[in-house]
Structures are given as C-alpha cells and as structure tokens.
Design a protein around this motif. Structure first.
Motif, PDB file in Angstrom:
ATOM      1  N   ASN A   1       0.905  -1.219   0.204  1.00 47.33           N
ATOM      2  CA  ASN A   1       0.098  -0.107  -0.088  1.00 47.33           C
ATOM      3  C   ASN A   1       0.888   1.171  -0.164  1.00 47.33           C
ATOM      4  O   ASN A   1       0.203   2.490  -0.058  1.00 47.33           O
ATOM      5  N   ALA A   2       2.082   1.141   0.124  1.00 40.46           N
ATOM      6  CA  ALA A   2       2.874   2.341   0.375  1.00 40.46           C
ATOM      7  C   ALA A   2       3.912   2.495  -0.792  1.00 40.46           C
ATOM      8  O   ALA A   2       4.636   3.307  -1.200  1.00 40.46           O
ATOM      9  N   GLY A   3       3.808   1.549  -2.031  1.00 37.33           N
ATOM     10  CA  GLY A   3       4.718   1.509  -3.099  1.00 37.33           C
ATOM     11  C   GLY A   3       5.753   0.538  -2.742  1.00 37.33           C
ATOM     12  O   GLY A   3       5.764  -0.478  -1.975  1.00 37.33           O
ATOM     13  N   GLU A   4       6.988   0.787  -3.486  1.00 34.84           N
ATOM     14  CA  GLU A   4       8.229  -0.101  -3.583  1.00 34.84           C
ATOM     15  C   GLU A   4       8.887   0.337  -2.060  1.00 34.84           C
ATOM     16  O   GLU A   4       9.749   1.343  -2.062  1.00 34.84           O
ATOM     17  N   VAL A   5       8.630  -0.624  -1.239  1.00 27.10           N
ATOM     18  CA  VAL A   5       9.305  -0.574   0.127  1.00 27.10           C
ATOM     19  C   VAL A   5       9.853  -1.720   0.536  1.00 27.10           C
ATOM     20  O   VAL A   5       9.002  -2.771   0.621  1.00 27.10           O
ATOM     21  N   TRP A   6      11.152  -1.703   1.146  1.00 26.12           N
ATOM     22  CA  TRP A   6      11.675  -2.868   1.864  1.00 26.12           C
ATOM     23  C   TRP A   6      11.500  -2.676   3.340  1.00 26.12           C
ATOM     24  O   TRP A   6      11.684  -1.621   3.687  1.00 26.12           O
ATOM     25  N   LEU A   7      11.085  -3.614   3.978  1.00 27.98           N
ATOM     26  CA  LEU A   7      10.964  -3.591   5.552  1.00 27.98           C
ATOM     27  C   LEU A   7      12.337  -4.497   5.973  1.00 27.98           C
ATOM     28  O   LEU A   7      12.722  -5.340   5.610  1.00 27.98           O
ATOM     29  N   GLU A   8      13.084  -3.694   6.883  1.00 28.35           N
ATOM     30  CA  GLU A   8      14.309  -4.477   7.453  1.00 28.35           C
ATOM     31  C   GLU A   8      14.562  -4.187   8.883  1.00 28.35           C
ATOM     32  O   GLU A   8      14.297  -3.168   9.432  1.00 28.35           O
ATOM     33  N   ALA A   9      14.966  -5.560   9.442  1.00 30.36           N
ATOM     34  CA  ALA A   9      15.042  -5.215  11.057  1.00 30.36           C
ATOM     35  C   ALA A   9      16.387  -4.637  11.334  1.00 30.36           C
ATOM     36  O   ALA A   9      17.644  -4.735  10.574  1.00 30.36           O
ATOM     37  N   PRO A  10      16.510  -3.402  12.552  1.00 30.13           N
ATOM     38  CA  PRO A  10      17.767  -2.966  12.589  1.00 30.13           C
ATOM     39  C   PRO A  10      18.445  -3.779  13.804  1.00 30.13           C
ATOM     40  O   PRO A  10      17.855  -4.740  14.334  1.00 30.13           O
TER      41      PRO A  10
END
Ligand code: ZN
Length: 306
Positions: A54-63
């Motif tokens: 829903n937000a476009g091209e986005v990776w989620l990554e754990a910090p």
C-alpha cells in the motif's frame, strides 16, 4: 522477499524503470508490545500495510538494537543505567517488562540504521515512535530514549550539519535539551500544542513556532524548512497528532497532512540531501481506530517511497 533478520513482514516489487532503489524502512516485530499505547502498537499495522504493497516500493528491514554505549552518547549514564536495571515505568504505560525494553532498543536502533541507509541510498525511515520528549537525564511523555538525537550524531560522523524537523503536534523539548547547544545541529519545530515547548537559544540554528491558526499551518512548515537551508542531512519527526481527528488542531485536515509530507520530501530531494523519517505521535484520542492512525502514518511512507 525478506531482507534482514526476521520472517514474515517484508515487501518488494522490482521495477527496472525506477530512477532510485526501493525505500528501505526499518522495523521488526520487536518494536511492538501488544496491549500498550499507540507508541508501541501502531508500527505493526503500518508494517502490514507496507507489506501489502500500500505504500509502493518499500523494503522492511530489521535494525540492530541500540547499544548502551550509543545511548550514553545522548543520555546520562544514570538514565541509561536506571532504564536497564531498575524496575520502573517505561513510556508511562505500565510496569517494567523485557519486551518493552527490547521495543525501545529496537526502535531507537532503527533510527541509527535509517541514517546509515540514507547516507548510502538517499532516503530511509524507521517505524519508530516515542523519541522527542526524552531528555538527557530522563524519559518523558511516552519517550524513553531520544532516537532523533542518536540519528543526528550518527549522521554527523559523515556530514557537517544536520537538521531535525519536528512536525509532531507537541514540541520536542527533549531534543532541544540534548542538542540545543550542538553547533552542527539545526532544530525546526512547528507545534500546535505547548507541551514540552522550548525557547530557541540560537536564532541562526533554532526555529520554533506554536501555530494558532490552521490556515497558516503549511506556511509555517515552509518557514521551518527554509530555516534548514544549510543542513546536509534531514531527520523528519513526522507526527500525525497534528491532524484534527487524531487529537490535533481543528482545521488541520488529512489533505493538509498529505501536502505536508510531499512538501518535506520534495524539499529534501530538490536539495539532494539524505533524509529519514520517524513516525512520532498519532493517537486514537480523537476517536480514530488504530488502523486509521496507521493509515495516516502510511502517508509519510508513501511520500518517501514515491
Ligand atoms: Zn505528540
């Protein structure tokens, strides 16, 4: 696809025509403590919306978690020690618990990792909340550690000047307490509520306004950005609690919030400076559901990803 150290929450769709790499946003399930305030619950819903595309091209990554040494670079060792070792109250939402401490360390670390990513690829963010009221020697107003200050010091390892734009409804008095005297840090704070207000001590580096008329809100945001013209890196505390139905000011509409997010991103891109966001405030106080609060925060992610 998942990048980073956790399973189940990540989104990626490749598009070879994209002029820039997908936005990387820091988040891990450790950010979330069920049953607590919005500060530590809403990021899960924002992450799910990102994962759904829903937000476009986005990776989620754990910090990586914030370390005690990092925290002692922005807070007194006594504040850090008492947070880790005493049975006290975090975030004013209940008794000490390891998940709450883990949440704070993860979301504070997310701000540092967002800086590193933005220095490489131009932009990033973290689904962190509960940052700007934390002072040198204490937590305050749902904020235990000041991830904005940690991000600023991280950026200053590579750039000469950093700006912190704080558009949360409330003032960032904690950030001023930690970085107000730092000559390489510019602070711009547009508030609609006097909680945690602060007095600029250096007009060349400090911009502070408490808005009294919603019609002037976006103009004040433009003035705040103008005050940051000299910075090499932008840290944006993107509070949604300014919105009239999220406990903010009557007359500040969702459309104005959308425009605000685009304004900030366009400003940073036009100057080609790396920029990151934190979620900051956004509550159910005005009668919104947590999903509606998360949808508001998604506007920031969308603007950064576009
Ligand atoms: Zn707030």
């Amino acid at each position: 696809m998942t990048r980073g150290g956790f399973d189940g929450v990540a989104g990626c769709r490749h598009n070879i025509l994209m002029p820039q790499p997908p936005l990387t946003v820091y988040y891990s399930p450790a950010y979330v403590v069920e049953g607590k305030s919005e500060t530590v619950t809403k990021s899960k819903l924002v992450a799910e919306m990102i994962e759904a595309g829903n937000a476009g091209e986005v990776w989620l990554e754990a910090p990586k978690l914030a370390t005690r040494q990092e925290l002692e670079s922005i807070h007194t060792s006594e504040h850090v020690r008492s947070t880790f070792e005493d049975k006290g109250s975090f975030l004013e939402v209940g008794p000490w618990s390891q998940p709450l401490l883990d949440s704070i360390l993860a979301s504070t670390g997310g701000m540092r990792d967002a800086v590193k990513e933005a220095l490489k690829n131009g932009r990033s963010g973290s689904l962190s909340s509960g940052l700007h009221h934390a002072r040198k020697n204490s937590g305050n107003g749902f904020c235990q550690f000041n991830g904005l200050a940690l991000a600023a010091l991280e950026a200053l390892k590579k750039v000469k000047t950093v700006g912190i734009l704080d558009l949360d409804a409330h003032a960032g008095g904690g950030t001023f307490d930690i970085l107000g005297d730092h000559k390489q840090v510019y602070l711009a704070d547009v508030t609609v509520n006097s909680f945690d207000s602060w007095e600029p001590s250096d007009p060349a580096r400090h911009f502070y306004v408490e808005v009294d008329n919603p019609k002037g809100y976006l103009g004040h945001v433009e003035d705040a950005l103008h005050s940051l013209e000299r910075v090499d890196f932008l840290i944006y505390n993107a509070g949604m609690d300014t919105y009239e139905k999220a406990g903010g000011m009557k007359g500040i509409t969702k459309e104005m919030i959308r425009k605000r997010e685009k304004l900030v991103v366009h400003w940073a891109r036009a100057r080609k400076i790396p920029h990151i966001f934190a979620l900051a405030g956004g509550y159910k106080w005005g009668g919104l559901t947590l999903e509606q609060v998360a949808e508001l925060h998604l506007e920031t992610v969308k603007a950064f990803a576009a």
